[in-house]
Motif scaffolding. Sequence first.
Motif, PDB file in Angstrom:
ATOM      1  N   ASN A  76       0.833  -1.198   0.000  1.00  8.70           N
ATOM      2  CA  ASN A  76       0.000   0.000   0.000  1.00  8.70           C
ATOM      3  C   ASN A  76       0.876   1.259   0.000  1.00  8.70           C
ATOM      4  O   ASN A  76       1.794   1.386   0.805  1.00  8.70           O
ATOM      5  CB  ASN A  76      -0.887  -0.052   1.251  1.00  8.70           C
ATOM      6  CG  ASN A  76      -1.746   1.177   1.377  1.00  8.70           C
ATOM      7  OD1 ASN A  76      -1.272   2.225   1.793  1.00  8.70           O
ATOM      8  ND2 ASN A  76      -2.998   1.054   1.011  1.00  8.70           N
ATOM      9  N   ALA A 101       0.311   4.441   0.836  1.00  5.41           N
ATOM     10  CA  ALA A 101       0.278   5.287   2.042  1.00  5.41           C
ATOM     11  C   ALA A 101       1.183   4.685   3.121  1.00  5.41           C
ATOM     12  O   ALA A 101       1.923   5.394   3.812  1.00  5.41           O
ATOM     13  CB  ALA A 101      -1.153   5.414   2.554  1.00  5.41           C
ATOM     14  N   LEU A 102       1.132   3.383   3.229  1.00  5.71           N
ATOM     15  CA  LEU A 102       1.967   2.693   4.212  1.00  5.71           C
ATOM     16  C   LEU A 102       3.438   2.743   3.797  1.00  5.71           C
ATOM     17  O   LEU A 102       4.330   2.955   4.623  1.00  5.71           O
ATOM     18  CB  LEU A 102       1.475   1.243   4.296  1.00  5.71           C
ATOM     19  CG  LEU A 102       1.893   0.423   5.489  1.00  5.71           C
ATOM     20  CD1 LEU A 102       1.594   1.133   6.782  1.00  5.71           C
ATOM     21  CD2 LEU A 102       1.168  -0.924   5.453  1.00  5.71           C
ATOM     22  N   SER A 116       4.684   6.054   4.674  1.00  6.10           N
ATOM     23  CA  SER A 116       4.828   6.182   6.123  1.00  6.10           C
ATOM     24  C   SER A 116       6.079   5.459   6.617  1.00  6.10           C
ATOM     25  O   SER A 116       6.828   5.977   7.450  1.00  6.10           O
ATOM     26  CB  SER A 116       3.572   5.615   6.794  1.00  6.10           C
ATOM     27  OG  SER A 116       3.754   5.530   8.165  1.00  6.10           O
ATOM     28  N   GLN A 160      -5.208  10.925   7.258  1.00  2.00           N
ATOM     29  CA  GLN A 160      -4.075  10.202   6.669  1.00  2.00           C
ATOM     30  C   GLN A 160      -3.579   9.117   7.625  1.00  2.00           C
ATOM     31  O   GLN A 160      -3.298   7.983   7.227  1.00  2.00           O
ATOM     32  CB  GLN A 160      -2.951  11.207   6.353  1.00  2.00           C
ATOM     33  CG  GLN A 160      -1.655  10.599   5.857  1.00  2.00           C
ATOM     34  CD  GLN A 160      -1.770  10.071   4.424  1.00  2.00           C
ATOM     35  OE1 GLN A 160      -2.832  10.181   3.821  1.00  2.00           O
ATOM     36  NE2 GLN A 160      -0.704   9.487   3.920  1.00  2.00           N
ATOM     37  N   HIS A 170      -5.938   6.323   7.602  1.00  3.53           N
ATOM     38  CA  HIS A 170      -5.790   5.581   6.353  1.00  3.53           C
ATOM     39  C   HIS A 170      -4.590   4.631   6.448  1.00  3.53           C
ATOM     40  O   HIS A 170      -4.658   3.463   6.035  1.00  3.53           O
ATOM     41  CB  HIS A 170      -5.611   6.580   5.211  1.00  3.53           C
ATOM     42  CG  HIS A 170      -5.401   5.949   3.875  1.00  3.53           C
ATOM     43  ND1 HIS A 170      -6.261   5.006   3.346  1.00  3.53           N
ATOM     44  CD2 HIS A 170      -4.419   6.101   2.953  1.00  3.53           C
ATOM     45  CE1 HIS A 170      -5.814   4.611   2.170  1.00  3.53           C
ATOM     46  NE2 HIS A 170      -4.692   5.263   1.909  1.00  3.53           N
ATOM     47  N   ILE A 171      -3.490   5.165   6.989  1.00  3.11           N
ATOM     48  CA  ILE A 171      -2.283   4.352   7.132  1.00  3.11           C
ATOM     49  C   ILE A 171      -2.530   3.186   8.092  1.00  3.11           C
ATOM     50  O   ILE A 171      -2.127   2.055   7.845  1.00  3.11           O
ATOM     51  CB  ILE A 171      -1.102   5.219   7.608  1.00  3.11           C
ATOM     52  CG1 ILE A 171      -0.672   6.138   6.461  1.00  3.11           C
ATOM     53  CG2 ILE A 171       0.070   4.375   8.084  1.00  3.11           C
ATOM     54  CD1 ILE A 171       0.291   7.218   6.855  1.00  3.11           C
ATOM     55  N   ALA A 224      -4.592   0.612   6.357  1.00  3.17           N
ATOM     56  CA  ALA A 224      -3.759  -0.119   5.396  1.00  3.17           C
ATOM     57  C   ALA A 224      -2.848  -1.091   6.131  1.00  3.17           C
ATOM     58  O   ALA A 224      -2.638  -2.220   5.693  1.00  3.17           O
ATOM     59  CB  ALA A 224      -2.929   0.862   4.568  1.00  3.17           C
ATOM     60  N   LEU A 225      -2.345  -0.641   7.267  1.00  7.01           N
ATOM     61  CA  LEU A 225      -1.427  -1.487   8.033  1.00  7.01           C
ATOM     62  C   LEU A 225      -2.156  -2.720   8.576  1.00  7.01           C
ATOM     63  O   LEU A 225      -1.636  -3.839   8.518  1.00  7.01           O
ATOM     64  CB  LEU A 225      -0.813  -0.688   9.175  1.00  7.01           C
ATOM     65  CG  LEU A 225       0.286  -1.428   9.889  1.00  7.01           C
ATOM     66  CD1 LEU A 225       1.589  -1.284   9.122  1.00  7.01           C
ATOM     67  CD2 LEU A 225       0.473  -0.928  11.279  1.00  7.01           C
TER      68      LEU A 225
END
Lengths: 150, 543
Positions: free
Chosen positions: A112, A114-115, A118, B155, B158-159, B162-163
Amino acid sequence: MTDLFVVEDSPEDTEAIARAIGRSHPDVRMEFFRSGSEVLPRLTEPGADLPSMVLLDLNMPGESGLDVVRHVRAQPHLAGLTLVVFTSSEEQAEADACYAAGADSYIYKPLNFALFQSVLSRTLDYWGSRPSGNVALTVVPPPGDSSAQT
Amino acid sequence: MVSDNGDGEDWACTLHAMWTSVAMIGVRDELAELVLPPLLAQPGVAGVWGLRHADGGVVIAYRWAGLDLEGERRGVAERIAADKSTEIAADADLRALGVTRVLKAHLEVGGEPSGTFMLLIDDTADAGVLAGRLAQVVDVTREALRRLAAGRLEQQQHIRDALLAEASLQMDAVLDTTQTMNRIPRMAVPAIAEGCLVYVYDGGKPVLRSSVHVDRRRLSAMLADPATVDRLATIALEAASGVPDFDGTVMNPQVLRARGRVIGVLIFLFDREPERIPPVAFLRDIASRAALAIDNSTLYEQRRDEIMTLQRHLLPSRLPSVEGLSIAASYAVGDQHLEVGGDFYDVVVRDDGTVAALIGDVCGRGVDAAALTGMARHTLAALVDERLPASRAMSRLNARLRLDGSWRFVTAGVAMLRPAGENFDVQWLSAGHPAPILLRRDAPPRRGRGGGVPLGILPEPRFGRSRVRLAPGDTLVIFTDGLTESRDPQGRMFEDGALTETLDQLRDAPVETLVNELSRAAAAYGDARADDIAVLAIRVELP
C-alpha cells in the motif's frame, strides 16, 4: 550534496520511493542507482560526495543489496554511512544475513502506497535525528524513570 | 466591520484568494507564503512577523515578510508576543526602521501549536483597518490549520487501516509459528513503532520469540544488557496481570489474547514525538490480530504433529526380517489436507514360512478414514496370521465393512510368498487394487494383474488372482495409487510419464533406496501431490 542514495532496480519502486520521500521530506536530495555495481564505485571513489544514508533493495541482478552492505562495511571510511535494506522479502534468513553483514535497518516494503510512504518517512525521521556512527543508545529506561528515551 | 479605505475591493479579492488556497495547503510551513505577503502589501505596513509556539510559549518557528526576523529582532518579537496588548508602541530599534507601532493577534487551534501575528506599521497606516484585516487573516490561518489537522488525522487513519489490512494478509499467509512471529514485528516497525518484541508464555514465563528494531545496533545493545532484558520480561509478565509499570512515551505492552487465553505480550518501543504514537486501541487491535495468527499457526502445528503421530501408529513400526528376502517400505504423506491418509501396508510371517505382504487404501482422509484404515490393516494381518487364506481374510473384511454400513470402500492386495527352493512363488489377490510391478533382475519392469472390486461395495467380494515366481534378484513392488497417479502440470500420470524409467534406474539399488527414491520421484513429478504414497518392495536375495 546528496542526502540519500537509493539503489533499486525496479522502475516502479524507484518512482514510488521518489514520490514518497518527495512528499514527506521535500528537502531530502536523492540520487538513484539501478544496481549494486552502479552504486559501489560512487561510494568508494576518492573524495566522493557521500550521502548520510543508502536505501537498498535486496534482490537485484548482479550485486545484491547484501553484497553492497558487505562491500561498504569492508571500507572503514564508510563506517558512518547508514545502510537501510528496504525489501519485500519475507525470508528471516535474509534479514539475519543483512544484519550480520552490517546493515543498520531491515525494513519491510509494503504494498500500500500510504503505508510505503509512512514506513520510509519514519525511517528517514529516525536516522535523520541521529548522529552518524550508530552509537548504542538506551531503549528502555529503568523502572520509575518516566523521562523519554535518550 | 472593516471600513473601506478605497482598496477594500482589492482586499476582498485577496481574502477570497486566500480562502480558496487554504484547501491547497499540504503542510504548515506553506502557510506563511500564503498569508504574510498580502498583509505586507497593505499601505503603511513595513513588515509582518509570525511566531509559532510550543507548549509553554517557547518559540519553535519564526516566519516573516518584509522586515526580516533574524538575530536580535527575534528577542524583540518574543517580547512583543509576551505583551498582552494588541497594539504596542515600537521600541527605538524599530523606530529607526520607520516602524511606529506593532499590531498583534494571537492564534489558537486545539491540538496544534499556537501562533502570534505581528504587523509592523508606520504613521501612515490605518491601524483600525489593518487590525480588522489581521483578524481576517488569523481566521484564514485557523481554518487552514484545522484542515491540516483533520487531513493528518485522516491520513493517519488511512495508514492504520492499510497497516491492519497488510498485517492481516502477511500474518495469515503462513501457518508456521516461527514465521508468523517473525512477520508480526516486521510489519509493525517502523510504521507503528521503532521497535517491537514478541513474548510468548511458556510454562507461565514470558519467552522472547522475535524482535525487530529500526536500529539493529540499539536492539542488539538492549538484548545484551541483562538489566534491560529482566525489565522487559517483568513488563511482559505484569502485562498479563493488567498492571504493567511502564512509560507510555517509550513503550506500550499489549497482551496477546486468542480464544480467551493469554498467550503472550507484544511490546512496542517508541522513539518518536508523543503525538505520533498510535492510539492504544489501534495497538490493541494489532495485538489481537497477531494473537489470532500465532494461535492459528500453533494449533496447525499441533494438529500436524498429531496427524504424523497417528499416521505412524497406523503403519507397522518395523517390518519382519525374513531369510532370503529383502523387504522395505516407504510412506509419503500428501501434506495438503492436514488429515490422516488411508493407505496401509503390513508384512506377516506365518509359522509355516509363508510371507504375507498386505497393502490397501481406504478411500478418503480424516479421522473416520483413519479408524477404518487401522481396522482394515489389523483385520487382514490378524486373519492371515491365523492361517486363513487371503481370500477368506478379505471376505471377512468385506463383511465387516458392509455390517458397519460404512460408505467408504477399501482397495486391498495381498501377496502370499512361499519359498520354492531358491525362488519364491507368489499368489497375488487383488480387491480393486493397482497391479503390482515385477522388476526382474534382467528384464524391463512389468506390471502384474490387478482386478477385483474394492471391499465394502458388493455383498460377495470379487477378486483378481494371479501367480508369479520370483527368482533370485527379482523384486515385487506393491504400492497404492498415489504412486502411479501422481500428475505433472499437463495432467500426465507418473505411471505413463516416468515410472518405467525410474524403476530401470533403481533396479540394482537396495530395496530401501528403491522404495524411497521411487516415492520421491513420484512426488517430485506431481504438480501438487494430493494423495499419500505407500510403496512396499520385496526382493529375493541372491544366494
